[in-house]
Design an enzyme around this catalytic site. Structure first.
Site, PDB file in Angstrom:
ATOM      1  N   CYS A 187      78.948  55.282 108.531  1.00 15.30           N
ATOM      2  CA  CYS A 187      78.022  55.945 107.614  1.00 15.30           C
ATOM      3  C   CYS A 187      78.464  57.350 107.227  1.00 15.30           C
ATOM      4  CB  CYS A 187      76.621  55.976 108.216  1.00 15.30           C
ATOM      5  SG  CYS A 187      76.518  56.822 109.816  1.00 15.30           S
TER       6      CYS A 187
ATOM      7  N   CYS B 195      74.405  55.346 117.452  1.00 11.19           N
ATOM      8  CA  CYS B 195      73.402  55.805 116.483  1.00 11.19           C
ATOM      9  C   CYS B 195      72.071  55.102 116.724  1.00 11.19           C
ATOM     10  CB  CYS B 195      73.892  55.559 115.059  1.00 11.19           C
ATOM     11  SG  CYS B 195      72.721  56.097 113.789  1.00 11.19           S
TER      12      CYS B 195
END
Length: 377
Positions: free
Chosen positions: A195, A99
């Site tokens: 997340c 990410c």
């Protein structure tokens, strides 16, 4: 609208809130940008809207412009598809590393430049320093919160355009600054876990994308111990979720995952937190990323982490002609997991890292096609 000096990635958390505050206090022209990296799947578990509202409130409190970008398509292609492929292969990936490389320090940086900013800032606990004509990534001052492990894929161009305003702070100091400054996020709980999964059950989430097959649980000698709901759901060293009751002839002690055979759909377990089946002293990586652009030497000593929040482990590194590295640790390591990241350090400086390809753990070496690990002198 004036062009900002720096765009802060505001996540709706206290860390990025204080990062923005400190830049404003330095007299810089600051803007905030909220990234939506996961499309709401209707499960009710996505907190993105709550986080966006908090980010808006923080920008309002600081008097800085707020921007929004939807990077969910980029996240799916650059991070989540790889995440699924790795689990399907029986490995345990680290989506936070991808990410940072694929979204936060690529698409976010591009978005900031489109807004006219020369630099970006985030709420990571890390530091950037320029010396000797190159940029160095350093650990955050708060060793317990240091996030350089997740940033090891950054390069010189990205570090040159990045500010980590809170890297010099301890978490307790940061909370106090947020509270005294009246930031609406000062008491907000830190986010944990992956997340895009949020608070939901990991097994249930993964099962939506990877249909699992029930199979056998065996001990390292091949004796049946129980049944598992799918090898994808387990990682080396894991204790939770095995649901192994009393086994005749075995002591009443916890069981731990010590190996996976994805092709045969078999999960291997053993008793004892420090089972010898979990120990390895050597590993080989995939292609290594060096933050400086190249390795410090063909062979050298340094320290390493094979997981987040691990103490520094002394090791010897040999760099291969193909860009991979082989690492020999001074002492055996527990549950070093293919798919996770090896990250190398020279004191507080992060040298770079790579995905772990193989180790010399007993079950890996006993596999039908073990990966060669040359013993270092």
């Amino acid at each position: 609208m004036s062009r900002p000096d720096v765009v802060v990635g505001v996540s709706g958390g206290v860390d990025s809130s204080v990062a923005a505050l400190l830049l404003v206090q330095q007299g810089l022209d600051v803007a905030g940008l909220f990234m939506q990296n996961w499309a709401d799947d209707g499960s009710g578990h996505c907190r993105a809207e709550d986080d966006r509202r908090d980010a808006v409130a923080v920008c309002g409190r600081l008097g800085i412009p707020f921007h929004f970008r939807d990077f969910s398509a980029e996240y799916w292609q650059g991070v989540f598809e790889h995440f699924l492929a790795e689990y399907a292969a029986g490995r345990t990936p680290n989506p936070d590393v991808l990410c940072n490389r694929e979204v936060k320090f690529k698409h976010f940086l591009d978005a900031a430049r489109e807004l006219g900013a020369g630099r970006i800032a985030t709420g990571h606990y890390a530091r950037v320093e320029q010396s000797g004509g190159r940029w160095r990534l350093l650990r955050g001052a708060d060793r317990g919160k240091d996030q350089s492990y997740f940033l090891h894929q950054l390069g010189q161009a990205q570090l040159a355009a990045t500010v980590f305003p809170i890297g010099h702070l301890e978490k307790s100091q940061l909370r106090r600054i947020a509270r005294e400054s009246g930031l609406p996020t000062h008491a907000k709980k830190d986010s944990t876990g992956i997340c895009f999964i949020g608070e939901r059950d990991f097994r249930q989430f993964l099962g939506q994308y990877l249909p699992a097959r029930e199979g056998e649980i065996r001990d390292p000698h091949g004796q049946p111990i129980g049944r598992h709901p799918g090898v994808f759901y387990f990682t080396l060293g894991q204790r939770e979720g095995l649901n192994i009751g009393g086994v005749r002839g075995r002591p009443a002690a916890p069981w731990y995952v010590v190996g996976k055979d994805v092709a045969a759909n078999i999960l291997y377990v053993d008793q004892g937190h420090d089972s010898p089946w979990l120990q390895s002293s050597r590993l080989r990586t995939e292609a290594m990323h060096w933050i400086a652009g190249s390795a410090p030497a063909a062979t050298f000593t340094c320290t390493a982490q094979t997981r987040y929040r691990q103490p520094d482990e002394p090791c010897r590194v040999s760099v291969g002609d193909d860009g991979t590295v082989q690492v020999q640790f001074e002492r055996p390591q527990r549950a070093v997991t293919p798919g996770q990241s090896l990250v190398l350090y020279d004191g507080p400086e992060c040298l770079g890292g790579a995905v772990i390809a193989a180790t010399d753990a007993p079950l890996e070496q006993r596999a039908p096609c073990p990966v060669s690990l040359e013993r270092q002198a």
